[in-house]
Design an enzyme around this catalytic site. Structure first.
Site, PDB file in Angstrom:
ATOM      1  N   CYS A   1      15.416  35.078  39.706  1.00 48.99           N
ATOM      2  CA  CYS A   1      16.353  34.225  38.445  1.00 48.99           C
ATOM      3  C   CYS A   1      17.762  34.235  38.521  1.00 48.99           C
ATOM      4  O   CYS A   1      18.433  35.072  38.986  1.00 48.99           O
ATOM      5  CB  CYS A   1      15.792  34.976  37.326  1.00 48.99           C
ATOM      6  SG  CYS A   1      13.961  35.694  37.966  1.00 48.99           S
TER       7      CYS A   1
ATOM      8  N   ARG B   1      19.005  29.629  44.580  1.00 44.80           N
ATOM      9  CA  ARG B   1      17.879  30.981  44.351  1.00 44.80           C
ATOM     10  C   ARG B   1      16.694  30.971  44.043  1.00 44.80           C
ATOM     11  O   ARG B   1      15.877  32.151  44.472  1.00 44.80           O
ATOM     12  CB  ARG B   1      19.028  31.324  42.515  1.00 44.80           C
ATOM     13  CG  ARG B   1      20.236  32.200  43.088  1.00 44.80           C
ATOM     14  CD  ARG B   1      20.738  32.141  41.667  1.00 44.80           C
ATOM     15  NE  ARG B   1      20.259  34.363  41.525  1.00 44.80           N
ATOM     16  CZ  ARG B   1      20.341  34.530  42.090  1.00 44.80           C
ATOM     17  NH1 ARG B   1      21.802  34.684  41.826  1.00 44.80           N
ATOM     18  NH2 ARG B   1      20.052  35.902  40.969  1.00 44.80           N
TER      19      ARG B   1
ATOM     20  N   TRP C   1      12.059  33.291  39.083  1.00 47.55           N
ATOM     21  CA  TRP C   1      11.384  33.086  39.647  1.00 47.55           C
ATOM     22  C   TRP C   1      10.151  33.729  39.812  1.00 47.55           C
ATOM     23  O   TRP C   1      10.310  34.929  39.739  1.00 47.55           O
ATOM     24  CB  TRP C   1      12.412  33.678  40.924  1.00 47.55           C
ATOM     25  CG  TRP C   1      11.841  33.406  42.577  1.00 47.55           C
ATOM     26  CD1 TRP C   1      11.208  32.027  43.271  1.00 47.55           C
ATOM     27  CD2 TRP C   1      10.963  34.832  43.426  1.00 47.55           C
ATOM     28  NE1 TRP C   1      10.081  32.911  44.618  1.00 47.55           N
ATOM     29  CE2 TRP C   1      11.228  34.379  44.319  1.00 47.55           C
ATOM     30  CE3 TRP C   1      10.633  35.907  42.448  1.00 47.55           C
ATOM     31  CZ2 TRP C   1      10.313  35.365  45.504  1.00 47.55           C
ATOM     32  CZ3 TRP C   1      10.072  36.476  43.552  1.00 47.55           C
ATOM     33  CH2 TRP C   1       9.469  36.410  44.840  1.00 47.55           C
TER      34      TRP C   1
ATOM     35  N   ASN D   1      17.029  39.119  34.569  1.00 54.67           N
ATOM     36  CA  ASN D   1      16.536  38.492  36.019  1.00 54.67           C
ATOM     37  C   ASN D   1      16.361  40.277  36.960  1.00 54.67           C
ATOM     38  O   ASN D   1      17.273  40.748  36.046  1.00 54.67           O
ATOM     39  CB  ASN D   1      17.860  37.892  37.044  1.00 54.67           C
ATOM     40  CG  ASN D   1      17.815  38.152  38.232  1.00 54.67           C
ATOM     41  OD1 ASN D   1      16.350  38.343  39.034  1.00 54.67           O
ATOM     42  ND2 ASN D   1      18.663  38.539  38.744  1.00 54.67           N
ATOM     43  N   GLY D   2      15.593  40.088  37.065  1.00 54.77           N
ATOM     44  CA  GLY D   2      15.521  41.777  37.436  1.00 54.77           C
ATOM     45  C   GLY D   2      13.640  41.858  37.264  1.00 54.77           C
ATOM     46  O   GLY D   2      13.060  41.682  36.871  1.00 54.77           O
TER      47      GLY D   2
ATOM     48  N   GLU E   1      14.840  34.739  65.495  1.00 49.26           N
ATOM     49  CA  GLU E   1      15.393  33.897  63.899  1.00 49.26           C
ATOM     50  C   GLU E   1      15.239  31.915  64.608  1.00 49.26           C
ATOM     51  O   GLU E   1      15.065  31.741  63.271  1.00 49.26           O
ATOM     52  CB  GLU E   1      17.149  33.262  64.708  1.00 49.26           C
ATOM     53  CG  GLU E   1      17.391  32.922  63.625  1.00 49.26           C
ATOM     54  CD  GLU E   1      17.481  33.203  61.956  1.00 49.26           C
ATOM     55  OE1 GLU E   1      17.247  34.122  61.570  1.00 49.26           O
ATOM     56  OE2 GLU E   1      17.801  32.609  61.354  1.00 49.26           O
TER      57      GLU E   1
ATOM     58  N   LYS F   1      13.097  30.078  60.941  1.00 46.70           N
ATOM     59  CA  LYS F   1      13.443  29.232  60.028  1.00 46.70           C
ATOM     60  C   LYS F   1      12.952  28.064  60.225  1.00 46.70           C
ATOM     61  O   LYS F   1      12.754  27.574  59.417  1.00 46.70           O
ATOM     62  CB  LYS F   1      14.962  28.489  61.378  1.00 46.70           C
ATOM     63  CG  LYS F   1      16.760  28.310  61.370  1.00 46.70           C
ATOM     64  CD  LYS F   1      17.056  28.918  60.148  1.00 46.70           C
ATOM     65  CE  LYS F   1      16.571  29.355  58.919  1.00 46.70           C
ATOM     66  NZ  LYS F   1      17.347  30.966  58.819  1.00 46.70           N
TER      67      LYS F   1
ATOM     68  N   GLU G   1      10.409  28.814  57.880  1.00 45.67           N
ATOM     69  CA  GLU G   1      10.347  28.838  56.550  1.00 45.67           C
ATOM     70  C   GLU G   1      10.637  27.483  55.773  1.00 45.67           C
ATOM     71  O   GLU G   1      10.295  27.049  54.476  1.00 45.67           O
ATOM     72  CB  GLU G   1      11.362  30.464  56.170  1.00 45.67           C
ATOM     73  CG  GLU G   1      12.827  29.117  56.387  1.00 45.67           C
ATOM     74  CD  GLU G   1      13.998  29.977  56.117  1.00 45.67           C
ATOM     75  OE1 GLU G   1      14.173  30.925  55.457  1.00 45.67           O
ATOM     76  OE2 GLU G   1      14.871  30.429  57.207  1.00 45.67           O
TER      77      GLU G   1
ATOM     78  N   HIS H   1      -0.208  40.165  76.274  1.00 45.77           N
ATOM     79  CA  HIS H   1      -1.091  41.602  76.142  1.00 45.77           C
ATOM     80  C   HIS H   1      -1.877  41.298  75.127  1.00 45.77           C
ATOM     81  O   HIS H   1      -2.239  41.608  73.914  1.00 45.77           O
ATOM     82  CB  HIS H   1       0.184  42.468  75.739  1.00 45.77           C
ATOM     83  CG  HIS H   1       0.659  42.893  77.210  1.00 45.77           C
ATOM     84  ND1 HIS H   1       0.125  44.102  77.604  1.00 45.77           N
ATOM     85  CD2 HIS H   1       2.295  42.784  77.190  1.00 45.77           C
ATOM     86  CE1 HIS H   1       1.031  44.726  78.969  1.00 45.77           C
ATOM     87  NE2 HIS H   1       1.846  44.136  78.619  1.00 45.77           N
TER      88      HIS H   1
ATOM     89  N   LYS I   1      16.897  32.113  47.313  1.00 43.82           N
ATOM     90  CA  LYS I   1      18.327  32.537  48.482  1.00 43.82           C
ATOM     91  C   LYS I   1      18.887  34.307  47.916  1.00 43.82           C
ATOM     92  O   LYS I   1      19.486  35.339  48.861  1.00 43.82           O
ATOM     93  CB  LYS I   1      19.032  32.002  47.743  1.00 43.82           C
ATOM     94  CG  LYS I   1      20.795  32.215  48.181  1.00 43.82           C
ATOM     95  CD  LYS I   1      20.627  31.534  49.924  1.00 43.82           C
ATOM     96  CE  LYS I   1      21.855  31.648  51.220  1.00 43.82           C
ATOM     97  NZ  LYS I   1      21.676  31.637  51.625  1.00 43.82           N
TER      98      LYS I   1
HETATM   99  C1  F6R Z   1      16.295  32.918  56.028  1.00 46.89           C
HETATM  100  C2  F6R Z   1      17.011  34.281  55.364  1.00 46.89           C
HETATM  101  C3  F6R Z   1      16.704  35.331  54.924  1.00 46.89           C
HETATM  102  C4  F6R Z   1      17.570  36.314  54.245  1.00 46.89           C
HETATM  103  C5  F6R Z   1      17.391  37.290  54.245  1.00 46.89           C
HETATM  104  C6  F6R Z   1      18.687  38.269  53.926  1.00 46.89           C
HETATM  105  O1  F6R Z   1      16.658  32.090  56.397  1.00 46.89           O
HETATM  106  O2  F6R Z   1      18.376  33.325  54.518  1.00 46.89           O
HETATM  107  O3  F6R Z   1      16.401  35.776  55.526  1.00 46.89           O
HETATM  108  O4  F6R Z   1      18.765  36.257  55.820  1.00 46.89           O
HETATM  109  O5  F6R Z   1      16.978  37.396  52.806  1.00 46.89           O
HETATM  110  O6  F6R Z   1      19.422  38.027  52.231  1.00 46.89           O
HETATM  111  P1  F6R Z   1      20.439  38.900  52.568  1.00 46.89           P
HETATM  112  O7  F6R Z   1      21.261  38.042  53.979  1.00 46.89           O
HETATM  113  O8  F6R Z   1      21.602  38.153  52.011  1.00 46.89           O
HETATM  114  O9  F6R Z   1      21.156  39.940  52.448  1.00 46.89           O
END
Ligand code: F6R
Length: 608
Positions: free
Chosen positions: A2, A27, A75, A101-102, A481, A485, A488, A504, A603
């Site tokens: 949020c 976010r 959210w 938010n929370g 990674e 990417k 997601e 395996h 985010k």
């Molecule tokens: C993926 C992504 C997330 C963040 C994760 C940690 O593209 O961005 O997996 O890496 O949510 O977020 P931070 O770095 O803000 O703790």
């Protein structure tokens, strides 16, 4: 997660609130709303869906007169995304309004008590109890009602609150969810994050747990939970206002990928001095560095993947044993820590709930914590014993690219520093490595300039159902990674596998035409991964190989090859990830996905 905004000042509030909410869109959210005091009453508009809907409903805010208001992007956690569950939430008479938010963890119990007292609930949210509880405690003194409320709540919260009979004030409160306030020429603002206020002010106050702010047109006062006034110092944000805008790029993600050469340089160059690495903010003497017995790198998501890579770098260079942990696991697993342990928490936002909780767990035990953080003044930055900032600037796209790249650089610097101090590498080796490090930005630029070729390749896989990424050592970490990417932002199922593990079990998933991306940047593992590549190729896979220039041998067994320039074996992730980020990006836009704001994602993950 949020997003909260609030404004009180000389200007019409609604357009400022909508503008602030648009800056927090990254976010992640599923509904949005605003409430404005129009001189007579609190007027509220909220709706499920994108901010566009709210803009349409309010004619970009024009339909909501008034110079004081609060807004929210939701959210969903408790209750499905819907108009009713969207914030703000009101008390029964509509005279108290709240955005949150929370998560209020004891909301069920509170709801039962309030229901017994005759309160009726219009939503399924945990937040609505806050509006009713404030109503229950309110006797004309907002501060008193808020502190009584705080004593009753369990969980995490950042609130923006307005009382109709105090129309010249907004209140903001925080516990374990991010919240900032700032004062600009035309009024005072609250927000969940810096980009929402950057246009108006660079001087912000980070609200600490248990603090309350009373905002007026002229300024603001801060209080503790005992209603005593306290003083706070503002933090100046150096970020450029334009850094949080798209600047001509189609998407934030593309812009941020293109910023990687610059931010990588910004992260290493201030720390390189006369052939040495100087990290003043580390706050450790050489003896303390020599005494480190074990490192834990704790993080979530992509930040965790940087730890996976840098485990190889720290162990290989500095010969310090490293454990890499997901923060959500670490915090509950009672890890074995002693005074020789250094815990590194890696986080872009500095607000990730699990990473913050892991940090607090470690500090409770008196163990030293170093934060590698991007957002200046964020919770992890403030609470860690020491903080090493990554200078990535604001990252808006949900999928991280530039912050990820700077997190790698920060850890390379630390690993080389530790290696040198502990006598594991000579000055000569260090200088050769630094030359390679300084060449990375230019090499990244070269890889980025190849984007059309990658786009053409990506367009062939828009209908893929499953994609596998394989590699060994650092190449396995790169695979993790790259796989994250892709999945997601394109919603294509994908998995990363340590190449040696394929036999395996996973190899049974390979069918005719399945795309397997093999990463082969480590010279000593090249032949081993090549064999695994051949194994999938003979079972019908289409193979994309990412390897170092000169390794033309892969062409025999790969359908498509991407070459990265030569660099130190420990830095290859910084280069190999670029084409793989581009691949994920082009698959996503080719499929018409919302690349900057993928479904269900946020985010800044401020709930556990
Ligand atoms: C993926 C992504 C997330 C963040 C994760 C940690 O593209 O961005 O997996 O890496 O949510 O977020 P931070 O770095 O803000 O703790």
């Amino acid at each position: 997660m949020c997003g909260i905004v609030g404004y009180i000042g000389e200007e019409q509030a609604a357009p400022i609130l909508l503008d602030g909410l648009s800056k927090l869109e990254y976010r992640g959210y599923d509904s949005a709303g605003v409430a404005v005091y129009n001189g007579e009453e609190i007027q509220m508009v909220k709706s499920m869906g994108r901010l566009k809907v709210l803009n349409e409903l309010t004619h970009d805010g024009a339909m909501l007169p008034g110079t004081v208001g609060i807004g929210h992007t939701r959210w969903a956690t408790h209750g499905v995304p819907s108009d009713a569950n969207a914030h703000p939430h009101l008390n029964k008479t509509g005279s108290i309004v709240v955005v949150h938010n929370g998560i209020i963890e004891n909301y069920v119990k509170l709801k039962q008590q309030l229901t017994r007292r005759g309160y009726e609930f219009r939503s399924e949210t945990d937040t609505e109890v806050v509006a009713h509880l404030l109503d229950y405690y309110y006797r004309g003194n907002p501060l008193e009602a808020i502190t009584r409320l705080m004593h009753r709540l369990e969980g995490s919260y950042a609130f923006g609150i307005m009382f109709q009979d105090h129309p010249d004030e907004i209140y903001a409160v925080r516990k374990d969810s991010p919240l900032i306030v700032g004062h600009a020429d035309t009024g005072s603002l609250i927000a969940s994050d810096v980009p929402a206020v950057l246009k108006y002010t660079r001087s912000v106050y980070f609200i600490e747990n248990g603090e309350i702010v009373r905002l007026t047109r002229e300024g603001m006062q801060f209080y503790n939970i005992d209603e005593e006034e306290i003083s706070k110092e503002p933090v100046t944000i150096a970020w450029d206002v334009n850094a949080a805008e798209k600047g001509g790029y189609e998407h934030f993600m593309l812009k941020e990928m293109y910023e990687q050469p610059k931010v990588v340089r910004d992260t290493f160059s201030p720390r390189l001095k006369n052939g040495d690495i100087v990290i003043e903010e580390l706050g450790m003497t050489d003896q303390e560095i020599r005494d480190i017995g074990k490192l834990y790198i704790v993080a979530c998501g992509s930040a965790y993947h940087t730890g996976m890579t840098c485990k190889y770098v720290f162990e290989g260079l500095a010969r310090i044993p490293v454990e890499v942990d997901l923060a959500s696991e670490f915090r509950y697993r009672n890890p074995i820590l002693d005074e020789k342990t250094l815990v590194i928490i890696v986080s872009q936002s500095g607000e990730t709930a699990d990473s913050l909780a892991a940090l607090r767990e470690v500090k409770k035990r008196g163990i030293r914590v170093l934060g590698i953080v991007n957002v200046v003044g964020s919770s992890i930055a403030r609470e860690a014993d020491n903080v090493m900032y990554t200078w990535a600037g604001p990252e808006i796209a949900v999928a991280t690219t530039k912050a990820y790249s700077t997190q790698l650089i920060a850890q390379y610097l630390l690993a080389m520093k530790f290696a040198k101090v502990r006598g594991e590498i000579s000055q000569e080796t260090l200088e050769v490595m630094l030359e390679d490090l300084e060449r990375l930005p230019e090499q990244m630029e070269m890889l980025l300039s190849n984007k059309e070729r990658i786009q053409r390749f990506a367009n062939r896989y828009l209908a893929a159902k499953d994609v596998f990424f394989i590699g060994r050592g650092i190449d396995y970490a790169i695979s993790m990674e790259s796989s994250l990417k892709l999945k997601e932002i394109s919603y294509i199922h994908s998995e990363a596998y340590a190449a040696g593990e394929l036999k395996h079990g996973t190899i049974s998933l390979i069918e005719d035409g399945t795309l397997v991306a093999a990463v082969l940047t480590q010279e000593d593992l090249f032949k081993k991964t090549m064999s695994n590549m051949v194994e999938v190729k003979t079972r019908g896979a289409c193979v994309l190989a990412v390897t170092v220039v000169g390794n033309t041998e892969v062409e025999k067994n790969a359908d498509y090859v991407i070459y990265i320039p030569k660099t130190n074996q420990y830095f290859t992730n910084s280069l190999a990830i670029i084409p793989l980020q581009l691949f994920a990006y082009y698959v996503s836009i080719g499929k018409g996905c919302d690349v900057d704001k993928p479904r269900n994602l946020a985010k800044s993950v401020t709930v556990e």
